[in-house]
Enzyme design. Sequence first.
Site, mmCIF file in Angstrom:
data_model
loop_
_atom_site.group_PDB
_atom_site.id
_atom_site.type_symbol
_atom_site.label_atom_id
_atom_site.label_comp_id
_atom_site.label_asym_id
_atom_site.label_seq_id
_atom_site.Cartn_x
_atom_site.Cartn_y
_atom_site.Cartn_z
ATOM 1 C CD GLU A 89 45.892 -21.840 9.481
ATOM 2 O OE1 GLU A 89 45.826 -22.106 8.263
ATOM 3 O OE2 GLU A 89 45.649 -22.662 10.374
ATOM 4 C CB CYS B 45 34.809 29.150 -20.231
ATOM 5 S SG CYS B 45 33.499 29.163 -18.995
ATOM 6 C CB CYS C 48 33.339 25.389 -18.808
ATOM 7 S SG CYS C 48 34.628 25.834 -17.656
ATOM 8 C CE LYS D 143 43.791 15.775 26.663
ATOM 9 N NZ LYS D 143 42.837 15.736 25.566
ATOM 10 C CG ASP E 97 42.662 14.281 18.942
ATOM 11 O OD1 ASP E 97 41.705 14.357 19.745
ATOM 12 O OD2 ASP E 97 42.839 15.080 18.015
ATOM 13 C CE1 TYR F 279 42.181 7.533 29.748
ATOM 14 C CE2 TYR F 279 43.019 7.360 27.509
ATOM 15 C CZ TYR F 279 42.058 7.785 28.386
ATOM 16 O OH TYR F 279 40.967 8.445 27.915
ATOM 17 C CB CYS G 72 31.783 27.773 -14.353
ATOM 18 S SG CYS G 72 31.670 27.937 -16.147
ATOM 19 C CD GLU H 25 49.055 7.635 31.077
ATOM 20 O OE1 GLU H 25 47.976 8.025 30.581
ATOM 21 O OE2 GLU H 25 49.112 6.939 32.095
ATOM 22 C CE LYS I 173 44.293 20.053 23.547
ATOM 23 N NZ LYS I 173 42.956 20.038 23.810
ATOM 24 C CB CYS J 170 34.336 30.527 -15.574
ATOM 25 S SG CYS J 170 35.269 29.004 -15.770
#
Length: 664
Positions: free
Chosen positions: A36, A406, A427, A116, A118, A224, A421, A114, A309, A403
């Site tokens: 809608e 193989c 392989c 923080k 990121d 903020y 490889c 508050e 932090k 590898c």
Amino acid sequence: MDFSQAKSRAEELSKLLHKYNHEYYMNDQSLVSDQEFDHLMEELISLESLFPELKTPDSPSQRVGGTINKAFETVAHSTPMLSLANTYSEEELIEFDKRVAKGLEGQNYEYVCELKFDGVAISLQYENNTLVRAITRGDGTKGDDITDNAKTIRSIPLRIDSPLPRLEVRGEVFMPKAVFEKLNKERAEADEELYANARNTASGSLKMQDSTQVAKRKLDCYLYMLLADGHESHEEALDKMVQWGFNVSKTYQKCSSIQEVIKYIENWDEKRHTLPVETDGIVIKVNSLEQQNLLGFTAKTPKWAIAYKYKAESACTQLKSITYQVGRTGAITPVAELEPVLLAGTTVKRASLHNANEIERLDLHENDFVFVEKGGEIIPKVTGVDILQRKQNTHQVKYITACPACRTALIRKEGEAAHYCPNTEHCPPQITGRIEHFIHRNAMDIDSLGERTIQLLFEQGWLNRPSDLYKLTYDQLIQLEGFKELSVNNLLNGIEQSKKAPFEAVLFGLGIRFVGKTVAEKLIEHFENIDALMSASFEELVGIQEIGERIAASVISYFEIEDNRKEIERLKEAGLNFVTTVHTKASSSLEGLTFVISGVFNNYGREELKKLIKSHGGKVVSSISKNLDYLVAGDKMGPAKKDKAEKLQVRIISEEDFESLLSN
Ligand code: IVH
């Protein structure tokens, strides 16, 4: 419809859309279905295109984007956008509190704490209650004008309800964790490079030139800070912002002492992981504005606020061994196998070591104790070694030279950190990896075939390249352990259906490096068949928008390889689509309807069915919600899907019902 009728309808629509949007983003309330909402939005957009005068700067239609910004204008901030000093311990916080107490010379004071967030800082200017400008932080004194992009963020109000003629608010734009994870999941499925973390992705998204693309990124924003007159405390400012229609996170709290602040910090340490947004700390602000003024600023940061932090989520555990994975392109990825350890709520047993350079940088020794961290990233990584716990006489980790699958000697391509490889042809993990990619949902979509069966068929010597799939017979498959008539028929049917996959899916399935789903789609817009693409020159390829030199070079070198050309011949012979089907719209009979398709169909491949729905104006989505119109159910539809659809009273229709819907 004349202009005045259009005007009054547009105003009515704007009002409704603003209200629905506000309730949805601020109060978590859906007053109408998505469908809608989209419907009303489309009506408004069409009125505005009929009478462009109706398109006001605060029209809800701005949410969907549509503008291209070649370069963003640099504009000065009204007052500098400062940063905050960081603290990492209780002691440092107590020091901060002492400085505040001293600066306020014996007055009582309060803090507001508050989270923080990121993300990326943004400044929003409103005139006559209308958003007129959005500016990024930039260097703090001037930033980029990204108004058109900011308007696509639904939690940023285009219109507010304040008594002030002009005001400015500041806050943080972020990509919600769930949006970031979904975006990366889609990128992984489309074979596109993953984004490192939500913060950088939000920042990159805000700077995209096409605002329609920004709208798709589903960014969010918390405000903020209020820059205006008429309030005495930060708490009052937050209150007003909420009243006027701004999205303020409800997680803030007033604290009357630094001890209360410390409690707030402890309280959110774990709980913050349940929030939809990444957070990396707490911001502590002196509440009274008069006291803020009294305390003042240093050159870069306010003296009345500080950030605490949280420590990056990290744990120490022992390295058990290193395993080396071989991808379908032959690239080797070293993985640390760890003694299981609890980290940010999940048990970690493995962590990425990226490449040989990284192992060297860490100076990793066998059985070392290592630090693992989970930043905003999805896969935990080894960030360091605890030398103190290193046992004597341990050996430095030696990177493999052959590898693991193989035994072929590894090579290192110029300019690339990974080892490869080079035994592309023989392989085993490269062979099975290519086939897994070929049958992927975005490619040939053969879901009756899984990793284990591919392995089994490979071990039998029946499956060395995608075209071998089309040679498999009933008599062969029925010999396999665990295979009965039903599963064999199912598998063969899935393979047969895949021949209907469109050209772009086949092209993606070939696994050309850097040709993900989106690039494949771009390429077929220009080359209507594989022969045209195979004979395209480098210049022709880079001439296509969004095709850079790296992709072009990869396409060219893929087709230079004789084996690849032979394989394409074999796939052509098997009957796969190497020609684009016409893009034109067939009808509008499914306009406005959304579908989920599930299970196996008799007359269509899944991709084919999706295309068919789209070509008749319908929309195909992947998950069932109450706003869905139809679930088209094929054979072997998962019971969970069926249950959910029944619970939400979504109409479940068969392939035949769908066909009659189409013909009506
Ligand atoms: S207040 C003068 N409050 O952190 C103080 N900042 O290092 C202005 N941030 O650039 C910032 N959440 O991008 C404040 N609740 C919050 C915040 C916050 C995140 C960011 C913001 C700022 C940086 C400061």
